[in-house]
Structures are given as structure tokens and as C-alpha cells.
Design a protein around this motif. Structure first.
Motif, PDB file in Angstrom:
ATOM      1  N   ALA A 121      58.321   3.248  14.026  1.00  0.00           N
ATOM      2  CA  ALA A 121      58.218   2.046  14.881  1.00  0.00           C
ATOM      3  C   ALA A 121      58.849   2.207  16.267  1.00  0.00           C
ATOM      4  O   ALA A 121      59.658   1.391  16.699  1.00  0.00           O
ATOM      5  N   TYR A 122      58.438   3.265  16.966  1.00  0.00           N
ATOM      6  CA  TYR A 122      58.875   3.463  18.348  1.00  0.00           C
ATOM      7  C   TYR A 122      57.864   2.923  19.370  1.00  0.00           C
ATOM      8  O   TYR A 122      58.125   2.965  20.567  1.00  0.00           O
ATOM      9  N   SER A 123      56.723   2.449  18.923  1.00  0.00           N
ATOM     10  CA  SER A 123      55.631   2.089  19.841  1.00  0.00           C
ATOM     11  C   SER A 123      56.056   1.143  20.955  1.00  0.00           C
ATOM     12  O   SER A 123      55.618   1.278  22.105  1.00  0.00           O
ATOM     13  N   ALA A 124      56.909   0.175  20.626  1.00  0.00           N
ATOM     14  CA  ALA A 124      57.296  -0.851  21.609  1.00  0.00           C
ATOM     15  C   ALA A 124      58.080  -0.278  22.788  1.00  0.00           C
ATOM     16  O   ALA A 124      58.228  -0.943  23.814  1.00  0.00           O
ATOM     17  N   TRP A 125      58.569   0.943  22.660  1.00  0.00           N
ATOM     18  CA  TRP A 125      59.315   1.579  23.749  1.00  0.00           C
ATOM     19  C   TRP A 125      58.418   1.960  24.921  1.00  0.00           C
ATOM     20  O   TRP A 125      58.903   2.178  26.023  1.00  0.00           O
ATOM     21  N   PHE A 126      57.104   2.088  24.661  1.00  0.00           N
ATOM     22  CA  PHE A 126      56.241   2.786  25.608  1.00  0.00           C
ATOM     23  C   PHE A 126      55.175   1.908  26.251  1.00  0.00           C
ATOM     24  O   PHE A 126      54.661   0.979  25.628  1.00  0.00           O
ATOM     25  N   ASP A 127      54.841   2.274  27.492  1.00  0.00           N
ATOM     26  CA  ASP A 127      53.720   1.636  28.182  1.00  0.00           C
ATOM     27  C   ASP A 127      52.395   2.134  27.610  1.00  0.00           C
ATOM     28  O   ASP A 127      51.414   1.400  27.572  1.00  0.00           O
ATOM     29  N   GLU A 128      52.388   3.409  27.200  1.00  0.00           N
ATOM     30  CA  GLU A 128      51.213   3.995  26.558  1.00  0.00           C
ATOM     31  C   GLU A 128      51.679   4.937  25.458  1.00  0.00           C
ATOM     32  O   GLU A 128      52.754   5.530  25.558  1.00  0.00           O
ATOM     33  N   THR A 129      50.855   5.083  24.426  1.00  0.00           N
ATOM     34  CA  THR A 129      51.104   6.107  23.411  1.00  0.00           C
ATOM     35  C   THR A 129      49.897   7.036  23.376  1.00  0.00           C
ATOM     36  O   THR A 129      48.756   6.582  23.278  1.00  0.00           O
ATOM     37  N   TRP A 130      50.163   8.335  23.492  1.00  0.00           N
ATOM     38  CA  TRP A 130      49.114   9.353  23.468  1.00  0.00           C
ATOM     39  C   TRP A 130      49.154  10.081  22.130  1.00  0.00           C
ATOM     40  O   TRP A 130      50.207  10.606  21.735  1.00  0.00           O
ATOM     41  N   LEU A 131      48.026  10.124  21.463  1.00  0.00           N
ATOM     42  CA  LEU A 131      47.912  10.876  20.210  1.00  0.00           C
ATOM     43  C   LEU A 131      47.085  12.131  20.455  1.00  0.00           C
ATOM     44  O   LEU A 131      45.963  12.050  20.958  1.00  0.00           O
ATOM     45  N   VAL A 132      47.650  13.292  20.105  1.00  0.00           N
ATOM     46  CA  VAL A 132      46.882  14.539  20.145  1.00  0.00           C
ATOM     47  C   VAL A 132      46.189  14.656  18.791  1.00  0.00           C
ATOM     48  O   VAL A 132      46.834  14.848  17.762  1.00  0.00           O
ATOM     49  N   TYR A 133      44.869  14.526  18.835  1.00  0.00           N
ATOM     50  CA  TYR A 133      44.082  14.357  17.601  1.00  0.00           C
ATOM     51  C   TYR A 133      43.179  15.563  17.327  1.00  0.00           C
ATOM     52  O   TYR A 133      42.595  16.140  18.252  1.00  0.00           O
ATOM     53  N   VAL A 134      43.089  15.931  16.048  1.00  0.00           N
ATOM     54  CA  VAL A 134      42.073  16.892  15.591  1.00  0.00           C
ATOM     55  C   VAL A 134      41.499  16.400  14.272  1.00  0.00           C
ATOM     56  O   VAL A 134      42.163  15.676  13.529  1.00  0.00           O
ATOM     57  N   ASP A 135      40.263  16.792  13.994  1.00  0.00           N
ATOM     58  CA  ASP A 135      39.679  16.484  12.691  1.00  0.00           C
ATOM     59  C   ASP A 135      40.478  17.190  11.600  1.00  0.00           C
ATOM     60  O   ASP A 135      41.054  18.264  11.822  1.00  0.00           O
ATOM     61  N   ARG A 136      40.465  16.609  10.419  1.00  0.00           N
ATOM     62  CA  ARG A 136      41.274  17.135   9.316  1.00  0.00           C
ATOM     63  C   ARG A 136      40.944  18.598   8.986  1.00  0.00           C
ATOM     64  O   ARG A 136      41.850  19.417   8.796  1.00  0.00           O
ATOM     65  N   ASP A 137      39.666  18.944   8.927  1.00  0.00           N
ATOM     66  CA  ASP A 137      39.314  20.317   8.550  1.00  0.00           C
ATOM     67  C   ASP A 137      39.771  21.322   9.609  1.00  0.00           C
ATOM     68  O   ASP A 137      40.203  22.437   9.283  1.00  0.00           O
ATOM     69  N   VAL A 138      39.721  20.924  10.880  1.00  0.00           N
ATOM     70  CA  VAL A 138      40.209  21.791  11.965  1.00  0.00           C
ATOM     71  C   VAL A 138      41.721  21.954  11.849  1.00  0.00           C
ATOM     72  O   VAL A 138      42.262  23.059  12.004  1.00  0.00           O
ATOM     73  N   GLN A 139      42.403  20.860  11.544  1.00  0.00           N
ATOM     74  CA  GLN A 139      43.861  20.883  11.400  1.00  0.00           C
ATOM     75  C   GLN A 139      44.278  21.829  10.269  1.00  0.00           C
ATOM     76  O   GLN A 139      45.218  22.623  10.422  1.00  0.00           O
ATOM     77  N   VAL A 140      43.575  21.758   9.143  1.00  0.00           N
ATOM     78  CA  VAL A 140      43.877  22.639   8.002  1.00  0.00           C
ATOM     79  C   VAL A 140      43.704  24.102   8.399  1.00  0.00           C
ATOM     80  O   VAL A 140      44.579  24.943   8.142  1.00  0.00           O
ATOM     81  N   LYS A 141      42.592  24.419   9.050  1.00  0.00           N
ATOM     82  CA  LYS A 141      42.322  25.813   9.445  1.00  0.00           C
ATOM     83  C   LYS A 141      43.375  26.333  10.417  1.00  0.00           C
ATOM     84  O   LYS A 141      43.851  27.462  10.294  1.00  0.00           O
ATOM     85  N   ARG A 142      43.742  25.504  11.397  1.00  0.00           N
ATOM     86  CA  ARG A 142      44.736  25.933  12.390  1.00  0.00           C
ATOM     87  C   ARG A 142      46.112  26.115  11.759  1.00  0.00           C
ATOM     88  O   ARG A 142      46.841  27.048  12.108  1.00  0.00           O
ATOM     89  N   LEU A 143      46.458  25.234  10.833  1.00  0.00           N
ATOM     90  CA  LEU A 143      47.749  25.342  10.157  1.00  0.00           C
ATOM     91  C   LEU A 143      47.797  26.590   9.278  1.00  0.00           C
ATOM     92  O   LEU A 143      48.807  27.303   9.249  1.00  0.00           O
TER      93      LEU A 143
END
Length: 201
Positions: A121-143
Motif C-alpha cells: 500500500a505505497y500507491s498513495a505516495w505517488f503522482d504516478e505508478t509505473w508497472l514494468v509488465y511482461v506476459d507470464r510465459d515470457v516472464q517464466v522463460k526469462r527467469l
């Protein structure tokens, strides 16, 4: 009025690519993990709280925390896990708040890299929140590639985190990292241009 932007993601989503690029552009980026690491060093507030709670047996001969032992003590016991979440969470939040307030005095735009931004619950601290997103299958392969893990091991690590799909619904901006590094960085550049134009207006 300046802008404070929170950045988050998941394991192997590409968050460090974004924060490294921002630093090279001259922006201040607070790294929550690095702050925690400092607090856990001998003499740090987390170090003192952990030793007071668990006793001297969690200290190695070199004076550092025995992290594997500490992890086993915390994660094998729901009560200890709750104590850790509350106590460590409060100390970390206080330290991050101090850094945020200091930077707000000097920086027109700055960033805070917080892995558990939504979960804690840190969201209220920020003017914007940026999420670096990848699809699940891409995330698994990269990990798997990054940490030399089997598919089951990678899936198990991801299962311990909130899925990026859930965070996607909460973020004000989504940086899609399913392509390459250049594609990710170009999205960051575009968002910076928008923010800087807003500040001029």
C-alpha cells in the motif's frame, strides 16, 4: 509542483532496465531493496530489531545476519512471518518516507523503485505508478534463463508473488516489456517527455 513516480514489476520483468536508464538520464531513483540491505547491516535499525527479537544466534561470526537461518525462522512460522511483515514493514516505510521527503525538496522529478509497491500500500505516495509488465510465459522463460532454473522452480518463485496481471489493473502507467530493451526504453522516453511537458505547463 514536482512529480514523484513509483516503479514496480515482478521477478525478471525488466524493472532494472528502466531504473538503470533513468539513472543514466540523471534522475534520482530510490532503490527500496538497497535501503533494506543497508538497514540490515550491523548497527542498522532492522538489524537491531531482528537481533532483539530472535537473539544472537542469527548473527554470523563476521557480525552479519545469517540470512538463510533468518528466512527459515520467519517463513516456517506464521506468527513470526506476521511479526516480520509488521515490524520490518514499519521501519522500512519510515526510512523510505524520510528519503522521499528529502528528495522532494531538491528534485523536480524523482522515482522510487519498490518491488511490493501495491502489496504494501505505497500507491498513495505517488503522482504516478509505473508497472514494468511482461506476459507470464515470457516472464517464466526469462527467469529460467537468468537464474538457471527449471520451469517448475521458476513457476514456484512466481507463485509467491502477486501476478503482474493483478498489478496491471492498479498501475497508472504500464511499460510493456514483451519486446526488446529498445522498445522498453522508448516507452520510458515517451513518458518522460509527457511528464516534463506537464511540468512546463
Amino acid at each position: 509542483m514536482g512529480k514523484i513516480i513509483g516503479i514496480t514489476g515482478g521477478i525478471a520483468s525488466g524493472k532494472s532496465t528502466v531504473t538503470n536508464f533513468l539513472r543514466k538520464q540523471g534522475f534520482q531513483v530510490v532503490d527500496a531493496d538497497a535501503v533494506v540491505h543497508q538497514l540490515q547491516k550491523p548497527g542498522g535499525r532492522l538489524f537491531e530489531a531482528l537481533v532483539q527479537h530472535f537473539g544472537q544466534e542469527i548473527i554470523l561470526e563476521n557480525g552479519e545476519l545469517n540470512r538463510p537461518l533468518l528466512a527459515s525462522l520467519i517463513f516456517s512460522n506464521p506468527e513470526e512471518r506476521e511479526w516480520s511483515r509488521i515490524t520490518q514493514g514499519e521501519i522500512i516505510r519510515e526510512e523510505l518516507a524520510t528519503l522521499r521527503d528529502q528528495l522532494a525538496q531538491t528534485e523536480e522529478i524523482f522515482f522510487m523503485d519498490i518491488p511490493l509497491l501495491f502489496e504494501q500500500a505505497y500507491s498513495a505516495w505517488f503522482d504516478e505508478t509505473w508497472l514494468v509488465y511482461v506476459d507470464r510465459d515470457v516472464q517464466v522463460k526469462r527467469l529460467m534463463k537468468r537464474d538457471q532454473l527449471s520451469k517448475d522452480e521458476a513457476e514456484s518463485r512466481l507463485a509467491a508473488q502477486w501476478p503482474l496481471e493483478k498489478k496491471k489493473d492498479l498501475a497508472s502507467q504500464v511499460l510493456d516489456n514483451n519486446g526488446g530493451r529498445d522498445q522498453l526504453v522508448s516507452q520510458v522516453v515517451t513518458k518522460l517527455e509527457i511528464i516534463e511537458s506537464q511540468l512546463i505547463d
